[in-house]
Design an enzyme around this catalytic site. Structure first.
Site, short mmCIF file in Angstrom:
data_model
loop_
_atom_site.label_atom_id
_atom_site.label_comp_id
_atom_site.label_asym_id
_atom_site.label_seq_id
_atom_site.Cartn_x
_atom_site.Cartn_y
_atom_site.Cartn_z
N ALA A 108 0.84 -1.20 0.00
CA ALA A 108 0.00 0.00 0.00
C ALA A 108 0.87 1.25 0.00
O ALA A 108 2.01 1.22 0.48
CB ALA A 108 -0.88 -0.02 1.25
N GLY A 126 0.81 -5.41 1.20
CA GLY A 126 -0.33 -5.69 0.33
C GLY A 126 0.09 -6.36 -0.97
O GLY A 126 -0.70 -7.11 -1.57
N GLU A 173 0.34 -9.95 -0.18
CA GLU A 173 -1.02 -10.46 0.07
C GLU A 173 -1.76 -10.71 -1.25
O GLU A 173 -2.45 -11.71 -1.40
CB GLU A 173 -1.79 -9.49 0.97
CG GLU A 173 -1.25 -9.51 2.40
CD GLU A 173 -1.91 -8.47 3.29
OE1 GLU A 173 -1.80 -7.27 2.97
OE2 GLU A 173 -2.53 -8.85 4.29
N GLU A 220 4.11 -4.82 7.57
CA GLU A 220 3.13 -3.88 8.14
C GLU A 220 3.39 -3.57 9.60
O GLU A 220 3.19 -2.44 10.06
CB GLU A 220 1.70 -4.44 7.99
CG GLU A 220 1.15 -4.36 6.58
CD GLU A 220 1.50 -5.56 5.71
OE1 GLU A 220 2.48 -6.27 6.01
OE2 GLU A 220 0.78 -5.80 4.73
C1 LIG Z 1 -2.49 -2.23 5.43
C2 LIG Z 1 -1.15 -2.05 4.91
C3 LIG Z 1 -0.72 -2.57 3.77
C4 LIG Z 1 -1.61 -3.41 2.94
C5 LIG Z 1 0.63 -2.34 3.27
O1 LIG Z 1 0.98 -2.81 2.27
S1 LIG Z 1 1.64 -1.32 4.18
C6 LIG Z 1 3.08 -1.15 3.14
C7 LIG Z 1 3.94 -2.35 3.22
N1 LIG Z 1 5.12 -2.15 2.42
C8 LIG Z 1 6.25 -1.72 2.92
O2 LIG Z 1 6.38 -1.49 4.10
C9 LIG Z 1 7.36 -1.54 1.94
C10 LIG Z 1 8.08 -0.25 2.21
N2 LIG Z 1 9.13 -0.01 1.24
C11 LIG Z 1 10.32 -0.62 1.28
O3 LIG Z 1 10.60 -1.47 2.07
C12 LIG Z 1 11.33 -0.15 0.27
O4 LIG Z 1 10.99 1.17 -0.09
C13 LIG Z 1 11.40 -1.04 -0.98
C14 LIG Z 1 12.03 -2.38 -0.59
C15 LIG Z 1 10.03 -1.24 -1.61
C16 LIG Z 1 12.32 -0.35 -2.03
O5 LIG Z 1 13.55 -0.05 -1.40
P1 LIG Z 1 14.63 0.88 -2.14
O6 LIG Z 1 14.83 0.41 -3.51
O7 LIG Z 1 15.81 0.96 -1.21
O8 LIG Z 1 13.95 2.32 -2.27
P2 LIG Z 1 13.49 3.33 -1.14
O9 LIG Z 1 13.21 2.64 0.15
O10 LIG Z 1 14.43 4.48 -1.09
O11 LIG Z 1 12.08 3.80 -1.73
C17 LIG Z 1 12.00 4.57 -2.93
C18 LIG Z 1 10.91 5.60 -2.78
O12 LIG Z 1 9.65 4.94 -2.69
C19 LIG Z 1 8.98 5.32 -1.50
N3 LIG Z 1 8.22 4.15 -1.01
C20 LIG Z 1 8.63 2.90 -0.92
N4 LIG Z 1 7.66 2.10 -0.49
C21 LIG Z 1 6.58 2.88 -0.31
C22 LIG Z 1 5.25 2.64 0.10
N5 LIG Z 1 4.83 1.40 0.42
N6 LIG Z 1 4.41 3.67 0.16
C23 LIG Z 1 4.80 4.94 -0.19
N7 LIG Z 1 6.06 5.23 -0.60
C24 LIG Z 1 6.93 4.21 -0.65
C25 LIG Z 1 10.09 5.72 -0.54
O13 LIG Z 1 9.60 6.56 0.46
C26 LIG Z 1 11.05 6.40 -1.49
O14 LIG Z 1 10.58 7.67 -1.78
P3 LIG Z 1 11.27 8.96 -1.13
O15 LIG Z 1 10.95 8.89 0.33
O16 LIG Z 1 12.74 8.79 -1.38
O17 LIG Z 1 10.64 10.10 -1.79
#
Ligand SMILES: C/C=C(\C)C(=O)SCCNC(=O)CCNC(=O)[C@H](O)C(C)(C)COP(=O)(O)OP(=O)(O)OC[C@H]1O[C@@H](n2cnc3c(N)ncnc32)[C@H](O)[C@@H]1OP(=O)(O)O
Length: 663
Positions: free
Chosen positions: A36, A75, A78, A98
């Protein structure tokens, strides 16, 4: 919202179109799905809900295959768990993180994963939120194939090959969720999770949700998952943890008071680094560098220390290699007792004893031994970086790299720039920090930088509270219940009482045998010095009697307010002085270096959640009671923020004036 709408529309079309015999779901640009959009949380969420369409995927009478490349997280995973098959690239990472955002996997993750891989493995993945490799996912049983080729092509081929086969056993919702001796298992797990969580609610709620998978039929379990998620979704802890997620990324986009920034400053390539000093810090730094693939020259001029240091580094590297199942990095470290051995490195990290005279001398020597463009870094925890720079012929190439013990484990690195540090030098140290897996935060030069400067009022308040009647246990208990892994006194015992004593001696604060409670014009508590001088452990009671101090009952509210608000107040001064670029920098330093509970978001975020006006009022109250304690005097910035209507934390920068160097 747009992605959710796209999934709903396309799945409905694919499932209902009789010409479509099988379906592959993939991501774009080599990433399946990171879950998400965290930025949507805390706002009104638009777009369609996913769970109904996910169930339509599962009940489809044609095979649906997930082609997983890059990441399948939250998500995203999932969604893949609703598909009938999962084909995964070997480099993909999968997980349900999460819990690290203060939530639980509420698109069926807590009900479906235990049915697929068993309750104990699901409990581990969901309560820790850890990412696993494709190989581990295959072993655990939640992916079907791991491949090295083009994943989408392989998934399409596979999807065509299974057309017409029964999908009954592939529908996870129809699987049982066996769990022999469930009561004992959940009791044990709950106890462990509570202990590890230190007050975080999401891990505990995850366990409750997984328990529902065992005790309830699937549909009711899904409902219970939703109910439990509702208790987390708007919680203060979820907001704090999501703030930490973004702040960790914000601090990598560093800036300096001169206007130099991460995106305009190019780091120098570094392949060979020297570490000077093989004490505790030098050993950890050497291990961290070697493990990240750098060549290291470790210099120690004292023979016994060299023998002990070399053995410790080799042991740590061997053990880590065994744990990770990789070959040891021992061969990357060369040892020398001569400083001249550092002549050809690109970067030096000095990690000798915290003594300015010793460091001054060393920097002079390094400046003549090293190449003119070698970066000279000091692992000092408090000393003046600019003064060290002034000992060298290239002061622009001197920065602080403040590691935290144990340096190969702790995630924080403070990169300290003096007024003369070149942006390229800062960029190089920040990049090196990233390479060795640290959360690096660029900070300005002042006594104690950010972390230790803020620790000073915190530790003084802890001691003043003992003077006034609290026992060290009462102070520590309040701090540990707040979520710190250790209270101030336990932490001091562990790091060694003599460490702070030495610093206070160097500052001219220690007067052996003297009991005076005013030093350098302000309130001072000599208890720590007396303990060190006398080797005494039951000191406070006799000390209070001799000082004529009347003991009073102190509750945990006062302990927390005085210790934490005085620390936070210093954080506001640091922002005012331009030593930290923003509140996120301070918060990440405290979360990654000082054990501040992540679910409380860091000290500045915590202040914003408590309410800046409440923090101000409390400081004013304690300052009236203790007018001889300058750190209780509310900072100008705190007052300014309150009089500006206490804006949310992401708008504080508008109130903070343009940063400048404090020294
Ligand atoms: C209910 C809840 C549900 C169903 C969910 O799904 S909650 C979300 C679960 N997912 C996560 O927690 C994944 C979070 N992201 C990561 O672990 C990492 O970003 C990644 C492994 C997906 C990629 O890593 P990497 O290549 O090192 O890149 P960055 O971490 O620097 O990320 C790049 C930019 O993308 C933004 N980002 C990443 N994931 C999300 C997200 N889920 N939602 C919104 N934005 C996300 C991240 O912030 C970076 O942007 P900037 O901050 O640099 O602008």
């Amino acid at each position: 919202a747009a992605v959710r709408q796209g999934i709903v529309d396309t799945v409905q079309k694919a499932v209902s179109d009789p010409q479509v015999k099988s379906v592959v779901i993939c991501g774009q640009n080599g990433i399946f799905c990171g879950g998400a959009d965290i930025k949507e949380f805390g706002k009104d969420i638009s777009g369609p809900p996913l769970v109904p369409v996910f169930h339509a995927i599962e009940s489809a009478d044609k095979p649906v295959v997930a082609a997983i490349e890059g990441s399948a997280l939250g998500g995203g995973l999932e969604l893949a768990l609703f598909c009938h098959y999962r084909i995964t690239h070997s480099k993909a990472r999968l997980g349900l993180p999460e819990v690290t955002l203060g939530l639980l996997p509420a698109a069926g993750g807590t009900q479906r994963l235990p049915r697929l891989i068993g309750v104990p493995a699901a409990l581990d993945l969901i309560t820790t939120g850890r990412h696993v490799t494709a190989a581990e996912a295959l072993k655990l049983g939640f992916v079907d194939q791991v491949i090295d080729q083009n994943t989408v092509e392989a998934a399409v081929k596979f999807a065509l090959s299974v057309v017409g086969q029964s999908l009954e056993s592939r529908r996870i919702s129809t699987l049982p969720c066996p769990c022999p001796d469930a009561d004992a298992l959940f009791e044990g797990v709950m106890q462990k999770v509570r202990q590890r969580a230190r007050g975080a609610i999401a891990p505990v709620t995850c366990v409750q949700a997984i328990q529902a998978a065992v005790t309830l039929p699937y549909a009711q379990g899904m409902q219970r998952e939703q109910e439990l998620m509702a208790t987390l979704f708007t919680s203060a802890q979820a907001r704090a943890l999501q703030y930490c997620f973004f702040s960790q990324r914000v601090v990598s986009r560093w800036s300096m008071p001169s206007g130099a920034r991460w995106d305009t400053s190019k780091p120098k390539p570094v392949t060979k680094v020297a570490v000077i000093g093989l004490g505790t810090m030098g050993r950890g730094i050497t291990v961290a560098l070697a493990q990240a693939g750098l060549s290291v020259v470790a210099v120690e001029t004292e023979q016994q220390q060299m023998i002990a240091g070399q053995r410790a580094v080799s042991d740590m590297l061997e053990r880590a290699a065994q744990r990770r199942g990789v070959s040891s990095a021992v061969y990357r470290v060369r040892y020398s007792m001569k400083l001249e051995a550092v002549a050809d490195v690109q970067l030096v990290i000095e990690a000798v004893f915290e003594d300015m005279v010793l460091k001054e001398q060393l920097f002079k020597q390094l400046s003549s031994i090293c190449k003119a463009d070698t970066l000279l870094c000091s692992n000092t925890s408090a000393l003046d970086i600019d003064h060290l720079a002034s000992q060298t012929r290239s002061p622009q190439l001197v920065v602080g790299m403040h590691f935290f013990a144990p340096a190969h484990v702790m995630k924080l690195l403070e990169v300290v720039h003096g007024p003369r540090s070149a942006p390229q030098a800062v960029a190089t140290a920040m990049e090196l920090g990233k390479r060795i897996g640290k959360v690096s935060v660029a900070v300005g030069n002042c006594r104690g930088f950010v972390g230790n400067r803020m620790l000073m009022p915190y530790s003084q308040e802890a001691l003043f509270l003992v003077e006034e009647g609290a026992s060290p246990e009462v102070v520590d208990r309040a701090l540990e219940e707040f979520g710190f892994p250790m209270g101030f006194f336990r932490m001091s015992d562990l790091s060694g009482l003599d460490v702070g004593w030495r610093v206070r001696k160097a500052d001219g604060l220690v007067k052996p045998g003297q009991m005076s409670r005013v030093r350098q014009g302000r309130r001072y508590c000599p208890l720590g010095d007396l303990l060190c001088e006398q080797g005494r452990f039951e000191l406070p009671r006799g000390y209070r009697a001799r000082q004529g101090l009347v003991s009073r009952r102190i509750d945990s509210k006062e302990v927390l307010e005085r210790c934490l608000y005085s620390l936070i107040n210093e954080g506001f001064r640091i922002l005012e002085d331009g030593i930290a670029a923003g509140p996120e920098d301070i918060d990440m330093i405290y979360v990654f270096g000082y054990g501040w509970p992540r679910h409380r978001g860091g000290p500045m975020f915590y202040a914003s959640q408590v309410g800046l006006d409440r923090v101000l009022q409390a400081l004013e109250h304690y300052q009236q009671l203790h007018p001889d304690v300058p750190h209780l005097q509310p900072s100008r910035l705190l007052r300014k923020l309150v009089s500006s209507g206490s804006p949310p934390i992401h708008r504080w920068k508008e109130v903070i004036k343009k940063p400048h160097s404090a020294l």
